[in-house]
Design a protein around this motif. Structure first.
Motif, PDB file in Angstrom:
ATOM      1  N   LYS A 222     -31.700 -24.753 -13.273  1.00 44.69           N
ATOM      2  CA  LYS A 222     -30.241 -24.803 -13.250  1.00 44.69           C
ATOM      3  C   LYS A 222     -29.700 -24.479 -14.634  1.00 44.69           C
ATOM      4  CE  LYS A 222     -26.315 -27.714 -11.896  1.00 44.69           C
ATOM      5  NZ  LYS A 222     -25.649 -26.600 -11.168  1.00 44.69           N
ATOM      6  N   LEU A 223     -28.706 -23.585 -14.692  1.00 44.22           N
ATOM      7  CA  LEU A 223     -28.250 -23.059 -15.981  1.00 44.22           C
ATOM      8  C   LEU A 223     -27.217 -23.931 -16.668  1.00 44.22           C
ATOM      9  CD1 LEU A 223     -27.965 -19.254 -15.099  1.00 44.22           C
ATOM     10  CD2 LEU A 223     -29.829 -20.424 -16.283  1.00 44.22           C
ATOM     11  N   ASP A 224     -26.363 -24.611 -15.898  1.00 49.08           N
ATOM     12  CA  ASP A 224     -25.256 -25.337 -16.513  1.00 49.08           C
ATOM     13  C   ASP A 224     -25.464 -26.841 -16.426  1.00 49.08           C
ATOM     14  OD1 ASP A 224     -24.944 -24.927 -13.701  1.00 49.08           O
ATOM     15  OD2 ASP A 224     -22.915 -25.702 -13.827  1.00 49.08           O
ATOM     16  N   ALA A 225     -24.905 -27.545 -17.390  1.00 48.94           N
ATOM     17  CA  ALA A 225     -24.947 -29.004 -17.418  1.00 48.94           C
ATOM     18  C   ALA A 225     -23.664 -29.510 -18.079  1.00 48.94           C
ATOM     19  CB  ALA A 225     -26.180 -29.502 -18.192  1.00 48.94           C
ATOM     20  N   PRO A 226     -23.022 -30.550 -17.513  1.00 49.66           N
ATOM     21  CA  PRO A 226     -23.420 -31.223 -16.274  1.00 49.66           C
ATOM     22  C   PRO A 226     -23.102 -30.367 -15.046  1.00 49.66           C
ATOM     23  CG  PRO A 226     -21.349 -32.124 -17.039  1.00 49.66           C
ATOM     24  CD  PRO A 226     -21.808 -31.160 -18.098  1.00 49.66           C
ATOM     25  N   SER A 227     -23.551 -30.818 -13.910  1.00 46.18           N
ATOM     26  CA  SER A 227     -23.326 -30.088 -12.666  1.00 46.18           C
ATOM     27  C   SER A 227     -21.852 -30.125 -12.276  1.00 46.18           C
ATOM     28  CB  SER A 227     -24.156 -30.707 -11.540  1.00 46.18           C
ATOM     29  OG  SER A 227     -23.660 -32.008 -11.232  1.00 46.18           O
ATOM     30  N   GLY A 228     -21.467 -29.152 -11.442  1.00 43.30           N
ATOM     31  CA  GLY A 228     -20.103 -29.159 -10.923  1.00 43.30           C
ATOM     32  C   GLY A 228     -19.801 -30.401 -10.117  1.00 43.30           C
ATOM     33  N   THR A 229     -20.806 -30.917  -9.411  1.00 40.44           N
ATOM     34  CA  THR A 229     -20.620 -32.141  -8.630  1.00 40.44           C
ATOM     35  C   THR A 229     -20.306 -33.328  -9.535  1.00 40.44           C
ATOM     36  OG1 THR A 229     -22.106 -31.357  -6.903  1.00 40.44           O
ATOM     37  CG2 THR A 229     -21.718 -33.726  -6.998  1.00 40.44           C
ATOM     38  N   ALA A 230     -21.021 -33.433 -10.653  1.00 41.10           N
ATOM     39  CA  ALA A 230     -20.778 -34.536 -11.587  1.00 41.10           C
ATOM     40  C   ALA A 230     -19.378 -34.454 -12.187  1.00 41.10           C
ATOM     41  CB  ALA A 230     -21.833 -34.527 -12.694  1.00 41.10           C
ATOM     42  N   ILE A 231     -18.951 -33.244 -12.552  1.00 42.11           N
ATOM     43  CA  ILE A 231     -17.610 -33.071 -13.109  1.00 42.11           C
ATOM     44  C   ILE A 231     -16.555 -33.447 -12.077  1.00 42.11           C
ATOM     45  CG2 ILE A 231     -15.965 -31.347 -13.954  1.00 42.11           C
ATOM     46  CD1 ILE A 231     -18.382 -29.868 -15.191  1.00 42.11           C
ATOM     47  N   LYS A 232     -16.743 -32.956 -10.845  1.00 39.76           N
ATOM     48  CA  LYS A 232     -15.800 -33.264  -9.765  1.00 39.76           C
ATOM     49  C   LYS A 232     -15.759 -34.771  -9.497  1.00 39.76           C
ATOM     50  CE  LYS A 232     -13.360 -32.308  -5.941  1.00 39.76           C
ATOM     51  NZ  LYS A 232     -11.951 -31.877  -5.975  1.00 39.76           N
ATOM     52  N   THR A 233     -16.919 -35.428  -9.505  1.00 39.05           N
ATOM     53  CA  THR A 233     -16.976 -36.877  -9.283  1.00 39.05           C
ATOM     54  C   THR A 233     -16.204 -37.617 -10.362  1.00 39.05           C
ATOM     55  OG1 THR A 233     -19.176 -36.627  -8.281  1.00 39.05           O
ATOM     56  CG2 THR A 233     -18.512 -38.844  -8.927  1.00 39.05           C
ATOM     57  N   ALA A 234     -16.409 -37.233 -11.616  1.00 38.11           N
ATOM     58  CA  ALA A 234     -15.705 -37.878 -12.727  1.00 38.11           C
ATOM     59  C   ALA A 234     -14.196 -37.690 -12.598  1.00 38.11           C
ATOM     60  CB  ALA A 234     -16.209 -37.332 -14.058  1.00 38.11           C
ATOM     61  N   GLU A 235     -13.771 -36.504 -12.171  1.00 35.57           N
ATOM     62  CA  GLU A 235     -12.338 -36.236 -11.989  1.00 35.57           C
ATOM     63  C   GLU A 235     -11.755 -37.123 -10.881  1.00 35.57           C
ATOM     64  OE1 GLU A 235     -12.439 -31.501 -13.345  1.00 35.57           O
ATOM     65  OE2 GLU A 235     -12.393 -32.044 -11.223  1.00 35.57           O
ATOM     66  N   MET A 236     -12.491 -37.264  -9.786  1.00 32.91           N
ATOM     67  CA  MET A 236     -12.022 -38.085  -8.671  1.00 32.91           C
ATOM     68  C   MET A 236     -11.955 -39.557  -9.055  1.00 32.91           C
ATOM     69  SD  MET A 236     -14.004 -36.143  -5.531  1.00 32.91           S
ATOM     70  CE  MET A 236     -13.424 -37.261  -4.229  1.00 32.91           C
ATOM     71  N   ILE A 237     -12.951 -40.010  -9.814  1.00 35.98           N
ATOM     72  CA  ILE A 237     -12.951 -41.402 -10.279  1.00 35.98           C
ATOM     73  C   ILE A 237     -11.768 -41.642 -11.217  1.00 35.98           C
ATOM     74  CG2 ILE A 237     -14.179 -43.026 -11.787  1.00 35.98           C
ATOM     75  CD1 ILE A 237     -16.794 -41.946 -10.574  1.00 35.98           C
ATOM     76  N   THR A 238     -11.533 -40.716 -12.130  1.00 28.29           N
ATOM     77  CA  THR A 238     -10.437 -40.845 -13.093  1.00 28.29           C
ATOM     78  C   THR A 238      -9.089 -40.992 -12.387  1.00 28.29           C
ATOM     79  OG1 THR A 238     -11.636 -39.535 -14.735  1.00 28.29           O
ATOM     80  CG2 THR A 238      -9.263 -39.728 -15.021  1.00 28.29           C
ATOM     81  N   ALA A 239      -8.922 -40.268 -11.284  1.00 27.53           N
ATOM     82  CA  ALA A 239      -7.654 -40.300 -10.548  1.00 27.53           C
ATOM     83  C   ALA A 239      -7.412 -41.632  -9.864  1.00 27.53           C
ATOM     84  CB  ALA A 239      -7.637 -39.180  -9.507  1.00 27.53           C
ATOM     85  N   ASN A 240      -8.436 -42.494  -9.807  1.00 27.11           N
ATOM     86  CA  ASN A 240      -8.315 -43.711  -8.999  1.00 27.11           C
ATOM     87  C   ASN A 240      -8.691 -44.970  -9.764  1.00 27.11           C
ATOM     88  OD1 ASN A 240      -7.387 -44.391  -6.418  1.00 27.11           O
ATOM     89  ND2 ASN A 240      -9.452 -44.824  -5.687  1.00 27.11           N
ATOM     90  N   ARG A 241      -8.757 -44.903 -11.089  1.00 29.99           N
ATOM     91  CA  ARG A 241      -9.089 -46.113 -11.849  1.00 29.99           C
ATOM     92  C   ARG A 241      -8.137 -46.265 -13.023  1.00 29.99           C
ATOM     93  NH1 ARG A 241     -13.959 -45.796 -16.256  1.00 29.99           N
ATOM     94  NH2 ARG A 241     -13.171 -44.010 -17.429  1.00 29.99           N
TER      95      ARG A 241
END
Length: 266
Positions: A160-179
């Motif tokens: 895998k070429l990129d880090a962190p994964s797109g899933t991890a970034i998306k998860t962090a964004e979703m968590i941020t919107a709700n905490r």
């Protein structure tokens, strides 16, 4: 548009590209009309992928492939360096685009959204096509209301070429919107080895693991007084992503503009 949805796959020599080609070929509502990969040297897909019924030659020029096949949809599983230009190329030709490649930044997403709206077609940017991964992200978002202290560990194969994964970034964004924002718990913390505490997205630590034998895995760890909560998803085979890919193709063919995240297509 023809009775069947005509699909091309970009990045056809990659593992996700090969799996996508098989899935599209096997779906009665879709027609696999073209395969493209910048590394291609005229290989026949069936010869290298073990699917003799798919006799398409893999080409290395996306523009020529589009001109030859006039597809309705392009599915892109290439790399972070190529994905933006590939998607622009497709959208300019009024081709609906399904993007499974991570690495697009916010500015690029907005530009692709504008182009899709101008051309009256759809573009779906999907960090993770696995239904279980989408549920993991949504559950993590819910838990963040009650457990604001959280860290993310994502684990992927060593290619895998990129880090962190797109899933991890998306998860962090979703968590941020709700905490609720929280102050640093340990302001005196320091790293004896740079990067030991991982990267940081909106105050959430994200750790990336890259090892052979892995496919795609993520754990979200919440900490509270006297307890912790762990939400984990594991993908053991790329075939698990294919229902999400096929659903995205069929739903986006009638959608205009940008869709970011599989949860918005469920």
């Amino acid at each position: 548009m023809s009775e069947k949805i005509k699909v091309i796959v970009s990045g056809a020599l990659g593992k996700m590209g090969m799996e996508t080609a098989r899935a599209v070929h096997n779906d009665p509502e879709l027609e696999l009309v073209g395969l493209v990969d910048i590394r291609a040297r005229g290989e026949v897909f069936g010869d290298i992928a073990g699917n003799k019924e798919i006799s398409l030659t893999i080409h290395n020029d996306l523009d020529k492939m589009i001109e030859m096949t006039r597809p309705d949809v392009m599915v892109d599983f290439t790399n972070p360096q190529a994905v933006y230009n590939n998607t622009r190329t497709a959208l300019k030709q009024k081709i609906t685009s399904i993007v499974g490649t991570t690495g697009l930044n916010e500015v690029e997403l907005r530009q692709l959204e504008k182009l899709a709206l101008d051309k009256q077609v759809g573009v779906a940017v999907i960090p993770n096509f696995a239904l279980g991964a989408v549920l993991m992200m949504k559950l993590a978002q819910e838990a963040a209301q009650y457990f604001p202290d959280v860290e993310i560990i994502e684990l992927h194969h060593d290619q895998k070429l990129d880090a962190p994964s797109g899933t991890a970034i998306k998860t962090a964004e979703m968590i941020t919107a709700n905490r609720q924002p929280i102050p640093a718990r340990n302001s005196r913390e320091f790293e004896k080895i740079s990067g030991a505490r991982g990267g940081e997205i909106n105050g959430i630590r994200v750790h990336s693991v890259r090892l052979p034998g892995l496919i795609a895995h993520q754990e979200v760890i919440f900490g509270g007084v006297g307890q912790s909560l762990r939400i984990r998803h594991d993908s053991f085979d790329r075939v698990g992503f294919m229902p999400g890919v096929i659903m995205s193709i069929k739903k986006m063919i009638t959608t205009t503009g940008l869709v970011y995240g599989l949860e918005n297509l469920l």
